[in-house]
Design an enzyme around this catalytic site. Structure first.
Site, PDB file in Angstrom:
ATOM      1  N   ARG A  90       0.830  -1.207   0.000  1.00 41.36           N
ATOM      2  CA  ARG A  90       0.000   0.000   0.000  1.00 41.36           C
ATOM      3  C   ARG A  90       0.865   1.258   0.000  1.00 41.36           C
ATOM      4  O   ARG A  90       0.568   2.233  -0.699  1.00 41.36           O
ATOM      5  CB  ARG A  90      -0.918   0.002   1.221  1.00 41.36           C
ATOM      6  CG  ARG A  90      -1.749   1.273   1.347  1.00 41.36           C
ATOM      7  CD  ARG A  90      -2.650   1.237   2.562  1.00 41.36           C
ATOM      8  NE  ARG A  90      -3.461   2.447   2.652  1.00 41.36           N
ATOM      9  CZ  ARG A  90      -4.511   2.583   3.447  1.00 41.36           C
ATOM     10  NH1 ARG A  90      -4.888   1.590   4.229  1.00 41.36           N
ATOM     11  NH2 ARG A  90      -5.191   3.718   3.471  1.00 41.36           N
ATOM     12  N   ASN A 145     -10.687  -3.719  -1.950  1.00 38.42           N
ATOM     13  CA  ASN A 145     -10.444  -2.655  -2.925  1.00 38.42           C
ATOM     14  C   ASN A 145      -9.472  -3.104  -4.022  1.00 38.42           C
ATOM     15  O   ASN A 145      -8.605  -3.943  -3.769  1.00 38.42           O
ATOM     16  CB  ASN A 145      -9.869  -1.426  -2.214  1.00 38.42           C
ATOM     17  CG  ASN A 145     -10.932  -0.618  -1.517  1.00 38.42           C
ATOM     18  OD1 ASN A 145     -12.017  -0.419  -2.054  1.00 38.42           O
ATOM     19  ND2 ASN A 145     -10.632  -0.144  -0.317  1.00 38.42           N
ATOM     20  N   CYS A 165     -19.038  -0.975   0.004  1.00 35.14           N
ATOM     21  CA  CYS A 165     -18.155   0.103   0.450  1.00 35.14           C
ATOM     22  C   CYS A 165     -18.890   0.859   1.551  1.00 35.14           C
ATOM     23  O   CYS A 165     -20.122   0.858   1.614  1.00 35.14           O
ATOM     24  CB  CYS A 165     -17.825   1.032  -0.720  1.00 35.14           C
ATOM     25  SG  CYS A 165     -16.754   2.425  -0.293  1.00 35.14           S
ATOM     26  N   HIS A 195     -16.002   4.705  -5.165  1.00 36.40           N
ATOM     27  CA  HIS A 195     -15.019   5.774  -4.970  1.00 36.40           C
ATOM     28  C   HIS A 195     -15.078   6.824  -6.082  1.00 36.40           C
ATOM     29  O   HIS A 195     -14.099   7.516  -6.344  1.00 36.40           O
ATOM     30  CB  HIS A 195     -13.601   5.206  -4.825  1.00 36.40           C
ATOM     31  CG  HIS A 195     -13.408   4.455  -3.547  1.00 36.40           C
ATOM     32  ND1 HIS A 195     -12.198   3.940  -3.166  1.00 36.40           N
ATOM     33  CD2 HIS A 195     -14.277   4.138  -2.556  1.00 36.40           C
ATOM     34  CE1 HIS A 195     -12.334   3.327  -1.991  1.00 36.40           C
ATOM     35  NE2 HIS A 195     -13.592   3.439  -1.615  1.00 36.40           N
ATOM     36  N   TYR A 242     -13.675  10.915  -2.167  1.00 40.34           N
ATOM     37  CA  TYR A 242     -12.688  10.466  -3.149  1.00 40.34           C
ATOM     38  C   TYR A 242     -12.654  11.356  -4.390  1.00 40.34           C
ATOM     39  O   TYR A 242     -11.698  11.307  -5.160  1.00 40.34           O
ATOM     40  CB  TYR A 242     -12.964   9.013  -3.556  1.00 40.34           C
ATOM     41  CG  TYR A 242     -12.563   8.018  -2.498  1.00 40.34           C
ATOM     42  CD1 TYR A 242     -11.264   7.533  -2.418  1.00 40.34           C
ATOM     43  CD2 TYR A 242     -13.482   7.579  -1.553  1.00 40.34           C
ATOM     44  CE1 TYR A 242     -10.889   6.626  -1.437  1.00 40.34           C
ATOM     45  CE2 TYR A 242     -13.117   6.679  -0.559  1.00 40.34           C
ATOM     46  CZ  TYR A 242     -11.820   6.212  -0.512  1.00 40.34           C
ATOM     47  OH  TYR A 242     -11.459   5.319   0.473  1.00 40.34           O
TER      48      TYR A 242
END
Length: 421
Positions: A90, A145, A165, A195, A242
């Site tokens: 990540r 995700n 989500c 998102h 987002y």
């Protein structure tokens, strides 16, 4: 009912367990199996989860295993919440695009594509094994995700899957508090993709209260989602937070270059949480869990599983599903995020008013990218990676797409079998 959680060693998991403990009257779960290859994490989380249930007076038993087939055998629903490569991967997703002046983020842009390439093959393998062991009718609830791409991959292979989500439920709770309404009275006109969504209406007992929200609370909402007050009022819309990565790209990039990556923050929180979970005296959800993110994840997941596994009437939930004819400007097999009626037969999108061009254009562009991203994830190839990046609105230039494709493949080579030759 048996519920399996793949990726059950996540520090998120006690949030889910806490939600199950609070829904004893509606979700009849008597066995929860946490599946994870990390024995230390899953056993730590599993023991704490059992204490949470016992403290709440819930009769369900928690079991842990590294064996997927054992964990999902007999499950009515399987929740998938994976992070292939962990927080280290990540951190890379959040930083490597900076070299080209592009935003780094774990679910969108170049970072989101890297995560999709690592994740889609793993999730598809898991889903196929679930189908063989638990059967064709077992529901897969995907919280992994990038949710839209992963859910599209699952549906493309014929799995009984719904993507989830927490953005919509978080906004629903926020709006209810600001309006002094009961949460169950608030319905969202939630439009877009995972998102990449906008709230075009906030219905309370059938009356749209969005204009009132923006008249009285736009400053607060703007801070929450990172959007200008004047723009929200002019458009009569509240964007997902987002959207700031698109609408305020340069400001967000500048911030990323001066602040610690979110992965570093989460790593510290996870270490702290695991220490708390090890304490045998800890029998309630710790305050530190709020720092982990995923607000209201437990409520959204538990409510969705209830709707999918009960014989009751359909319930309304915002989920990721096949588009069908909901948005005529998208392919039928695209995955959208929209209010749906959900029951044991699945999720059916509720018809919406036509989408304004200012939103439809971005939705269509990102949907096209997601199609290319899924092709790259399933078929491999550096050029497919570059083509997907070029199609993404946050990249969109030849030289940047080529440079980022080379860097992405090099950094993630250990997770991409086709790149190891």
């Amino acid at each position: 009912m048996k519920l399996a959680v793949v990726g059950g060693g996540s520090t998120y998991t006690p949030e889910l367990i806490d939600g199950i403990a609070g829904r004893r009257s509606t979700l009849e779960v008597d066995e929860i199996v946490l599946v994870d290859p990390d024995a230390y994490r899953v056993e730590t989380v599993g023991a704490f989860s059992q204490r949470l249930l016992e403290h709440a007076g819930h009769p369900a038993r928690v079991h842990t295993t590294a064996d997927l087939e054992e964990g999902v055998d007999g499950a009515a629903a399987v929740l998938i919440q994976l992070r292939v490569g962990g927080q280290r991967a990540r951190r890379s997703d959040e930083t490597f695009p900076h070299v080209c002046g592009c935003l780094g983020q774990e679910t969108t842009g170049a970072g989101g594509l890297a995560k999709a390439l690592r994740t889609v093959p793993v999730v598809l393998d898991i889903a196929e094994r679930v189908r063989k062991v638990a059967g064709e009718h077992t529901w897969i609830v995907n919280f992994t995700n990038p949710v839209g791409i992963v859910t599209r991959a699952l549906l493309g292979e014929g799995h009984r899957a719904v993507g989830l989500c927490n953005v919509a439920i978080n906004l629903q709770r926020t709006f209810a508090g600001l309006l002094g309404a009961e949460v169950d009275e608030v319905r969202l006109v939630h439009t877009g993709l995972n998102h990449l969504s906008w709230e075009r209406g906030v219905l309370v007992n059938g009356v749209d209260r969005l204009p009132e929200l923006l008249a009285r609370h736009a400053e607060f909402l703007g801070e929450q989602v990172g959007a200008p007050v004047d723009w929200m009022r002019r458009r009569n819309v509240v964007p997902s937070y987002y959207l700031k990565y698109y609408y305020a790209h340069d400001e967000q990039l500048a911030r990323q270059r001066t602040e610690p990556p979110r992965a570093d923050v989460v790593s510290d929180v996870e270490e702290e949480l695991l220490k708390v979970y090890l304490d045998p005296e800890q029998v309630t959800k710790p305050e530190q869990l709020a720092k982990r993110g995923g607000a209201y994840y437990s409520e959204a997941a538990v409510q969705l599983v209830h709707a999918l596994t009960s014989s009751g009437p359909a319930e309304e939930h915002v989920v990721n599903v096949r588009n069908g004819a909901t948005f005529p400007f998208l392919p039928e097999d695209a995955v959208i995020e929209a209010p749906c009626l959900v029951d044991a037969n699945g999720a059916t999108p509720i018809p919406q008013q036509p989408v304004e061009p200012s939103y439809a254009g971005l939705i269509a562009a990102v949907t096209a990218y997601e199609h290319l991203a899924l092709e790259a994830a399933r078929l491999g190839g550096r050029d497919r990676v570059a083509d997907a990046l070029l199609a993404h609105p946050l990249v969109g230039q030849y030289t940047k797409a080529d440079r980022l494709a080379d860097d992405l493949v090099r950094i993630n080579r250990q997770f991409l079998p086709w790149a190891r030759g």
